[in-house]
Structure formats: C-alpha cells, structure tokens
Scaffold this active site. Structure first.
Site, PDB file in Angstrom:
ATOM      1  N   GLY A  79       0.300 -38.359 -24.261  1.00 42.36           N
ATOM      2  CA  GLY A  79       0.039 -39.902 -24.053  1.00 42.36           C
ATOM      3  C   GLY A  79       0.750 -40.285 -22.762  1.00 42.36           C
ATOM      4  O   GLY A  79       0.633 -41.721 -22.752  1.00 42.36           O
ATOM      5  N   GLY A  80       1.261 -39.642 -21.991  1.00 44.06           N
ATOM      6  CA  GLY A  80       1.913 -40.329 -20.670  1.00 44.06           C
ATOM      7  C   GLY A  80       1.193 -41.648 -20.118  1.00 44.06           C
ATOM      8  O   GLY A  80       1.826 -42.551 -20.260  1.00 44.06           O
ATOM      9  N   GLY A  81      -0.135 -41.454 -19.855  1.00 40.12           N
ATOM     10  CA  GLY A  81      -0.715 -42.473 -19.078  1.00 40.12           C
ATOM     11  C   GLY A  81      -0.860 -43.618 -19.848  1.00 40.12           C
ATOM     12  O   GLY A  81      -0.951 -44.570 -19.452  1.00 40.12           O
ATOM     13  N   SER A  82      -1.500 -43.197 -21.181  1.00 38.58           N
ATOM     14  CA  SER A  82      -1.929 -44.221 -22.172  1.00 38.58           C
ATOM     15  C   SER A  82      -0.679 -45.008 -22.509  1.00 38.58           C
ATOM     16  O   SER A  82      -0.907 -46.360 -22.735  1.00 38.58           O
ATOM     17  CB  SER A  82      -2.454 -43.602 -23.301  1.00 38.58           C
ATOM     18  OG  SER A  82      -3.718 -43.007 -23.066  1.00 38.58           O
ATOM     19  N   SER A  83       0.426 -44.540 -22.910  1.00 37.45           N
ATOM     20  CA  SER A  83       1.692 -45.107 -23.253  1.00 37.45           C
ATOM     21  C   SER A  83       2.163 -45.941 -22.020  1.00 37.45           C
ATOM     22  O   SER A  83       2.656 -46.821 -22.576  1.00 37.45           O
ATOM     23  CB  SER A  83       2.679 -43.820 -23.463  1.00 37.45           C
ATOM     24  OG  SER A  83       3.678 -44.540 -24.368  1.00 37.45           O
ATOM     25  N   LYS A 140       3.922 -39.724 -27.183  1.00 34.34           N
ATOM     26  CA  LYS A 140       3.046 -39.826 -28.353  1.00 34.34           C
ATOM     27  C   LYS A 140       2.850 -38.275 -28.814  1.00 34.34           C
ATOM     28  O   LYS A 140       2.682 -37.538 -27.886  1.00 34.34           O
ATOM     29  CB  LYS A 140       1.738 -40.609 -28.178  1.00 34.34           C
ATOM     30  CG  LYS A 140       0.676 -40.359 -29.057  1.00 34.34           C
ATOM     31  CD  LYS A 140      -0.698 -39.704 -28.461  1.00 34.34           C
ATOM     32  CE  LYS A 140      -0.802 -38.434 -27.873  1.00 34.34           C
ATOM     33  NZ  LYS A 140      -1.885 -37.692 -27.645  1.00 34.34           N
ATOM     34  N   PRO A 159       6.263 -35.243 -18.601  1.00 35.21           N
ATOM     35  CA  PRO A 159       5.296 -34.231 -17.807  1.00 35.21           C
ATOM     36  C   PRO A 159       3.730 -34.725 -17.966  1.00 35.21           C
ATOM     37  O   PRO A 159       3.764 -35.262 -19.012  1.00 35.21           O
ATOM     38  CB  PRO A 159       5.291 -32.793 -18.505  1.00 35.21           C
ATOM     39  CG  PRO A 159       6.082 -32.954 -19.652  1.00 35.21           C
ATOM     40  CD  PRO A 159       6.712 -34.289 -19.865  1.00 35.21           C
ATOM     41  N   ASP A 193      -5.860 -43.059 -26.180  1.00 37.37           N
ATOM     42  CA  ASP A 193      -4.578 -43.126 -26.919  1.00 37.37           C
ATOM     43  C   ASP A 193      -4.012 -44.519 -26.721  1.00 37.37           C
ATOM     44  O   ASP A 193      -2.945 -44.876 -27.229  1.00 37.37           O
ATOM     45  CB  ASP A 193      -3.755 -42.152 -26.179  1.00 37.37           C
ATOM     46  CG  ASP A 193      -4.202 -40.766 -26.818  1.00 37.37           C
ATOM     47  OD1 ASP A 193      -4.603 -40.505 -28.051  1.00 37.37           O
ATOM     48  OD2 ASP A 193      -3.867 -39.771 -26.191  1.00 37.37           O
ATOM     49  N   ALA A 231      -0.110 -34.040 -20.372  1.00 36.34           N
ATOM     50  CA  ALA A 231       0.420 -33.052 -21.338  1.00 36.34           C
ATOM     51  C   ALA A 231       0.078 -33.311 -22.881  1.00 36.34           C
ATOM     52  O   ALA A 231       0.821 -32.573 -23.580  1.00 36.34           O
ATOM     53  CB  ALA A 231       2.059 -33.400 -21.132  1.00 36.34           C
ATOM     54  N   GLY A 232      -0.884 -33.987 -23.089  1.00 36.34           N
ATOM     55  CA  GLY A 232      -1.264 -34.408 -24.560  1.00 36.34           C
ATOM     56  C   GLY A 232      -0.268 -35.050 -25.372  1.00 36.34           C
ATOM     57  O   GLY A 232      -0.048 -35.083 -26.457  1.00 36.34           O
TER      58      GLY A 232
END
Ligand code: C5P
Length: 272
Positions: free
Chosen positions: A96-100, A11, A90, A127, A93-94
């Site tokens: 959205g990794g976890g939310s995505s 994201k 990464p 997110d 990292a801003g």
C-alpha cells in the site's frame, strides 16, 4: 509556515479473496487488512505552490510530480502544500505504499486546513479508502467499502524480494475470478479461533503472482517452517508476511531471513 508530520503505515492484506469482476474490469474483493507500526514518514507544510520532495532509503524511482499519489491527493484537496516524503517502504510491493502516502497527505491537510476531505478517495487508488482508516478493517467492493474490525495484536515479518509485480498483470493471470468470500471472522475475545480462521483464509492473488514472479515462491518458502501461524502474500505482491503469536520469535525469524537473504527487504513489525 504551519507544518504537520504524518505516518503512512504499511498495509498488510491478511486475507484477500477475489469474489467477482465488474463489467468495467475491476475486481470485487473481500479482504481483512491490518496496518504495521512501520511505514513512510511525511511532512506537509502550507506553501505558495504545490511541491513534493522524496528522500529516504526507497526514494529511488519515486516520481516528484503529479504522477505521485501524494501530489494528486493534495491537488484533490485543493490547497498548495510542500510535501516531503521519507520513503522507507519498498514499492510497488503490495503493502500500500502509494495509497498509504496519499491517505496520510489527506490526514495532514485535514488538520492543517481544519476541514474534512469529502472527495473520492478511491480516485487515489483502490487501497486509499482503507488507508484513510489506517487500522484493521474489512475491505469489500472494489476497495470502496471499508468497515473497521477488532483484531488481536499480532507480530509479523514482512519480506520483499525487490521485484516489481505490476498489479494488472497479476489480475490477468488469475484463473478464477469468482471465489468464495471470507467466512465469518471470530471475535478477538476468541484468539484461538481467530488464529485457526486466519490459517484457513487465502490470498487469491498469490498463485497468479507466483507465476508472474517465481521469486515469490522462494520468499514464502523462506518464511515457512519457522513457527509462524500464517505465511502468505500481501496484496498483489511481491511482499509476503509471516504472522506470529510471539513477538520474540518474529524478531528472531526476521534476523535469520535477513542473514540468509541479504538482498531482500526484511522487517519485523507489530500489526493492529
Ligand atoms: O487502484 P490501484 O492503482 O491500486 O489498482 C491497480 C490496478 O489493479 C487497476 O488498474 C486494476 O487493473 C487492478 N484492480 C482491479 N480491481 C480492484 C483493484 C485494482 O482489477 N478492485
């Protein structure tokens, strides 16, 4: 056992205006969000018990228990599944990794179990509501108000310098919590206006994040002066992005920045 492969795109907050703060401390946001053609890959399979296995280039440090948003998404959906998360983004990292990832688990489970998830997506991170849409959208409220928008295709270079920037510390360092919202976004039929509009918006978290992690200024500097229309930070950092009208230029800039900064994560992407 039935199994589904899902994609969890990165994201990117093309703009992020902080317009207020609620009495409970959460911030009111106004953000134009786009999604990349690069991200994490997940496989979700029906199973007798809930499990999570994390593999891939950024697997290190990702929990495989109920502290992972993927696990919590499956718990909230309420069915046992075996999840394999191929972590290519990464984190934190801003982007959205976890939310995505959590949104992708919900998408997979909706298909596997043939029923919609009607619970609270916000409980899986600010997110997650926008990541459930996974296409360009305007995000408002504290992340709970999401409306799809039409965007022109854009090429981007994402760069992360490998520092962890805790989101709460960035919000804490933000001096003005009550900034102007986005101005009205031009329609995609007017690309020239859309580009100059984008140039004139902001990420209000960029300045406080640069104080928390000065390397973010180095990343923004490294992306500047290379023909990008916009160079900005995403979310609460530390990933920054450069936007290009020309796909080929984005690929060349990604190559050059990766060569000059071999310790940074650099990825050319297309946004939608
Ligand atoms: O929901 P998420 O885990 O992304 O949020 C991380 C932290 O960011 C929250 O605990 C909160 O401190 C801050 N936050 C905020 N206002 C928002 C979203 C997040 O203050 N709208």
């Amino acid at each position: 056992m039935p199994q589904i492969e899902v994609f969890a795109p990165a994201k990117v907050n093309l703009t992020l205006h902080v317009t207020g703060q609620r009495p409970d401390g959460y911030h009111l946001l106004d953000s134009l969000v786009a999604f990349a053609d690069f991200g994490d890959h997940l496989s979700v399979e029906t199973a007798n018990a809930l499990s999570l296995k994390v593999i891939g280039p950024f697997a290190k440090g990702v929990p495989e228990d109920n502290s992972n948003l993927c696990w919590r998404a499956a718990e909230l959906f309420g069915e046992p599944v075996a999840i394999t998360l191929d972590k290519r983004l990464p984190h934190p990292a801003g982007i959205g990794g976890g939310s995505s990832d959590a949104a992708a688990v919900l998408r997979a489970m909706e298909t596997l179990f043939q029923r919609p998830y009607e619970g609270d997506a916000l409980a899986l991170g600010a997110d997650t509501p926008v990541c459930r849409i996974a296409t360009a959208a305007r995000m408002q409220g504290i992340g709970d108000v999401v409306n799809k928008v039409n965007l022109i295709p854009m090429a981007a270079v994402l760069v992360n310098p490998g520092v962890d920037v805790p989101t709460p510390s960035v919000f804490k360092a933000l001096e003005s919590k009550s900034n102007a919202p986005m101005t009205e976004m031009p329609a995609p039929e007017f690309p020239a206006q859309l580009w100059s509009w984008l140039e004139n918006q902001r990420n209000d978290l960029e300045e406080p994040a640069r104080k928390v992690a000065p390397v973010i200024s180095d990343v923004l500097h490294a992306l500047s002066g290379r023909g990008a229309r916009v160079v900005r930070m995403s979310g609460s950092g530390a990933t920054c992005f450069a936007l290009f009208e020309n796909d080929g230029l984005a690929d060349l800039v990604a190559r050059d920045v990766a060569r000059d900064h071999p310790d940074w994560w650099v990825q050319a992407v297309r946004l939608a």
